[in-house]
Design a protein around this motif. Structure first.
Motif, mmCIF file in Angstrom:
data_model
loop_
_atom_site.group_PDB
_atom_site.id
_atom_site.type_symbol
_atom_site.label_atom_id
_atom_site.label_comp_id
_atom_site.label_asym_id
_atom_site.label_seq_id
_atom_site.Cartn_x
_atom_site.Cartn_y
_atom_site.Cartn_z
ATOM 1 N N PRO A 1 94.842 49.610 125.828
ATOM 2 C CA PRO A 1 94.045 49.211 126.989
ATOM 3 C C PRO A 1 93.842 50.344 127.993
ATOM 4 O O PRO A 1 94.745 51.151 128.223
ATOM 5 C CB PRO A 1 94.861 48.078 127.608
ATOM 6 N N TYR A 2 92.638 50.396 128.556
ATOM 7 C CA TYR A 2 92.258 51.315 129.632
ATOM 8 C C TYR A 2 92.116 52.770 129.197
ATOM 9 O O TYR A 2 91.996 53.648 130.035
ATOM 10 C CB TYR A 2 93.238 51.232 130.816
ATOM 11 N N ILE A 3 92.154 53.034 127.899
ATOM 12 C CA ILE A 3 92.036 54.411 127.397
ATOM 13 C C ILE A 3 90.859 54.465 126.435
ATOM 14 O O ILE A 3 90.727 53.621 125.551
ATOM 15 C CB ILE A 3 93.334 54.863 126.687
ATOM 16 N N GLY A 4 90.009 55.475 126.568
ATOM 17 C CA GLY A 4 88.860 55.639 125.686
ATOM 18 C C GLY A 4 89.263 56.033 124.275
ATOM 19 O O GLY A 4 90.377 56.497 124.029
ATOM 20 N N GLU A 5 88.332 55.876 123.339
ATOM 21 C CA GLU A 5 88.588 56.170 121.928
ATOM 22 C C GLU A 5 89.046 57.614 121.695
ATOM 23 O O GLU A 5 89.951 57.862 120.908
ATOM 24 C CB GLU A 5 87.340 55.883 121.089
ATOM 25 N N GLY A 6 88.398 58.562 122.342
ATOM 26 C CA GLY A 6 88.766 59.965 122.145
ATOM 27 C C GLY A 6 90.188 60.252 122.574
ATOM 28 O O GLY A 6 90.935 60.941 121.877
ATOM 29 N N MET A 7 90.569 59.708 123.723
ATOM 30 C CA MET A 7 91.932 59.912 124.204
ATOM 31 C C MET A 7 92.933 59.166 123.335
ATOM 32 O O MET A 7 94.029 59.655 123.092
ATOM 33 C CB MET A 7 92.055 59.467 125.662
#
Length: 78
Positions: free
Chosen positions: A49-55
């Protein structure tokens, strides 16, 4: 649908299970392939949750590297 990971312990267990699966699927001498498969599989299957795919991919890759080192030291991985 992606699974929501709500704790570090759940994430570690998922990554560890994927590493063991990769060991069984690919066999010895295929470290880079196994790592790539684990990172890709985990990133496709879970959502942090709250983190983009790249990260997410960066975090999962780092976690995979750490767990592989740990398993190698324990003699449980290539």
């Amino acid at each position: 649908m992606k699974l929501k990971i709500k704790s570090r312990k759940a994430l570690y267990k998922a990554v560890e299970a994927a590493i063991v699966s990769a060991e069984n699927l690919f066999g010895p001498g295929t470290g880079p392939q196994k790592r790539a498969w684990v990172v890709e599989s985990i990133n496709k299957a879970i959502d942090i949750p709250y983190i983009g795919e790249g990260m997410e991919e960066v975090i999962i890759g780092f976690l995979v590297d750490m767990l592989i080192e740990f398993l190698n030291e324990k003699g449980l991985s290539e």
